[in-house]
Design a protein around this motif. Structure first.
Motif, PDB file in Angstrom:
ATOM      1  N   HIS A 154       0.808  -1.223   0.000  1.00 42.21           N
ATOM      2  CA  HIS A 154       0.000   0.000   0.000  1.00 42.21           C
ATOM      3  C   HIS A 154       0.843   1.278   0.000  1.00 42.21           C
ATOM      4  CE1 HIS A 154      -3.728  -2.193   0.186  1.00 42.21           C
ATOM      5  NE2 HIS A 154      -3.214  -2.955   1.132  1.00 42.21           N
ATOM      6  N   GLU A 155       2.122   1.173   0.331  1.00 41.85           N
ATOM      7  CA  GLU A 155       3.013   2.330   0.228  1.00 41.85           C
ATOM      8  C   GLU A 155       3.615   2.443  -1.171  1.00 41.85           C
ATOM      9  OE1 GLU A 155       4.124   4.786   2.366  1.00 41.85           O
ATOM     10  OE2 GLU A 155       2.660   4.214   3.904  1.00 41.85           O
ATOM     11  N   ASN A 156       3.517   1.376  -1.947  1.00 47.03           N
ATOM     12  CA  ASN A 156       4.088   1.364  -3.296  1.00 47.03           C
ATOM     13  C   ASN A 156       3.510   2.506  -4.134  1.00 47.03           C
ATOM     14  OD1 ASN A 156       5.568   0.289  -5.521  1.00 47.03           O
ATOM     15  ND2 ASN A 156       3.660  -0.600  -6.296  1.00 47.03           N
ATOM     16  N   ARG A 206       4.206   5.722  -3.631  1.00 50.87           N
ATOM     17  CA  ARG A 206       4.374   6.989  -2.934  1.00 50.87           C
ATOM     18  C   ARG A 206       5.785   7.523  -3.167  1.00 50.87           C
ATOM     19  NH1 ARG A 206       0.578   8.281   0.823  1.00 50.87           N
ATOM     20  NH2 ARG A 206       2.089   9.541   1.985  1.00 50.87           N
ATOM     21  N   ALA A 207       5.917   8.827  -3.168  1.00 54.06           N
ATOM     22  CA  ALA A 207       7.219   9.442  -3.429  1.00 54.06           C
ATOM     23  C   ALA A 207       8.256   9.005  -2.392  1.00 54.06           C
ATOM     24  CB  ALA A 207       7.086  10.965  -3.435  1.00 54.06           C
ATOM     25  N   GLN A 208       7.830   8.907  -1.136  1.00 53.95           N
ATOM     26  CA  GLN A 208       8.722   8.457  -0.070  1.00 53.95           C
ATOM     27  C   GLN A 208       8.026   7.361   0.733  1.00 53.95           C
ATOM     28  OE1 GLN A 208       9.465  12.371   1.776  1.00 53.95           O
ATOM     29  NE2 GLN A 208      11.582  12.197   1.082  1.00 53.95           N
ATOM     30  N   PRO A 209       8.064   6.116   0.236  1.00 56.37           N
ATOM     31  CA  PRO A 209       7.340   5.023   0.908  1.00 56.37           C
ATOM     32  C   PRO A 209       7.815   4.817   2.343  1.00 56.37           C
ATOM     33  CG  PRO A 209       8.146   4.355  -1.261  1.00 56.37           C
ATOM     34  CD  PRO A 209       8.800   5.657  -0.944  1.00 56.37           C
ATOM     35  N   TRP A 210       6.837   4.642   3.245  1.00 54.30           N
ATOM     36  CA  TRP A 210       7.150   4.336   4.633  1.00 54.30           C
ATOM     37  C   TRP A 210       7.431   2.847   4.757  1.00 54.30           C
ATOM     38  CZ3 TRP A 210       5.017   1.260   8.511  1.00 54.30           C
ATOM     39  CH2 TRP A 210       5.433   1.544   9.829  1.00 54.30           C
TER      40      TRP A 210
END
Length: 207
Positions: free
Chosen positions: A134-136, A138-142
């Protein structure tokens, strides 16, 4: 799930695609406390078992955990695109007027007997995989390891994981297949012209 023959979908790869695209599923169980439902993000391992295996987790405080631990059959509901279908979209309305509103939609029901687990390493792998999915994009994945290790350890102690081998899989694609070719085209074109993005998405699934 009520499955008129015209709407049955038995294409395993397509059913798996609906599952993968559903960001939030509904897990339903029955037990001593009656029906219970939780809304959860899940992972699918499509290669594990004949129909795949689902993985997820619940808070330990969730009373549904007891039902999962008892091994009773669980139902997981995944919904895809849906759209209201107005009778005005049917060309047959002008011919005989014998039309009523309906709803077109895609849905998948998965059934199985869950296995629960609390092993910290296995839970960490599960929550890490869910997070990465689900972070895939994003500019800066958590990442899970962005948080302090002792904090994550405490969070893992508060959850229970489960694996649910899919023993039965039902798919439904209600896309006006029971209508004439002219009515199907009318619905497809009408939904494609809608300002609603969901309507537009469903129109692209129409036969």
């Amino acid at each position: 799930m009520y499955l008129p023959r015209a709407f049955v979908d038995e294409d395993l790869s397509r059913l798996h695609q609906v599952i993968q695209q559903s960001r939030l599923a509904t897990l339903v169980t029955w037990g001593d406390q009656g029906l219970q439902a939780s809304h959860l993000p899940l992972l699918l391992d499509g290669a594990q078992g004949p129909n795949g295996t689902l993985y997820g987790h619940l808070a330990k405080a969730n009373p549904q955990c007891a039902e999962l631990a008892n091994g009773a059959e669980a139902l997981v509901i995944f919904t895809g695109e849906d759209a209201y279908v107005s009778p005005s979209l049917y060309p047959s309305k002008a011919e005989h007027g014998k039309v009523v509103p309906t709803w077109n939609y895609v849905a998948v029901h998965a059934y199985g007997q869950p296995e629960v687990f609390s092993d910290p390493h296995r839970l960490l792998n599960l929550v890490s995989a869910l997070t990465d999915r689900h972070e895939n994009g994003r500019a800066q994945p958590w990442k899970v390891d962005d948080a302090p290790a002792d904090y994550i350890d405490g969070m893992l102690r508060a959850i229970v994981g489960f694996a649910l081998p899919i023993q039965r899989l039902e798919g439904k694609r209600k896309l006006s297949q029971n209508r004439s070719a002219e009515d199907i085209a009318g619905v497809r074109e009408g939904l494609a012209a809608s300002a609603d993005l969901g309507d537009q998405q469903l129109s692209r699934l129409m036969p």
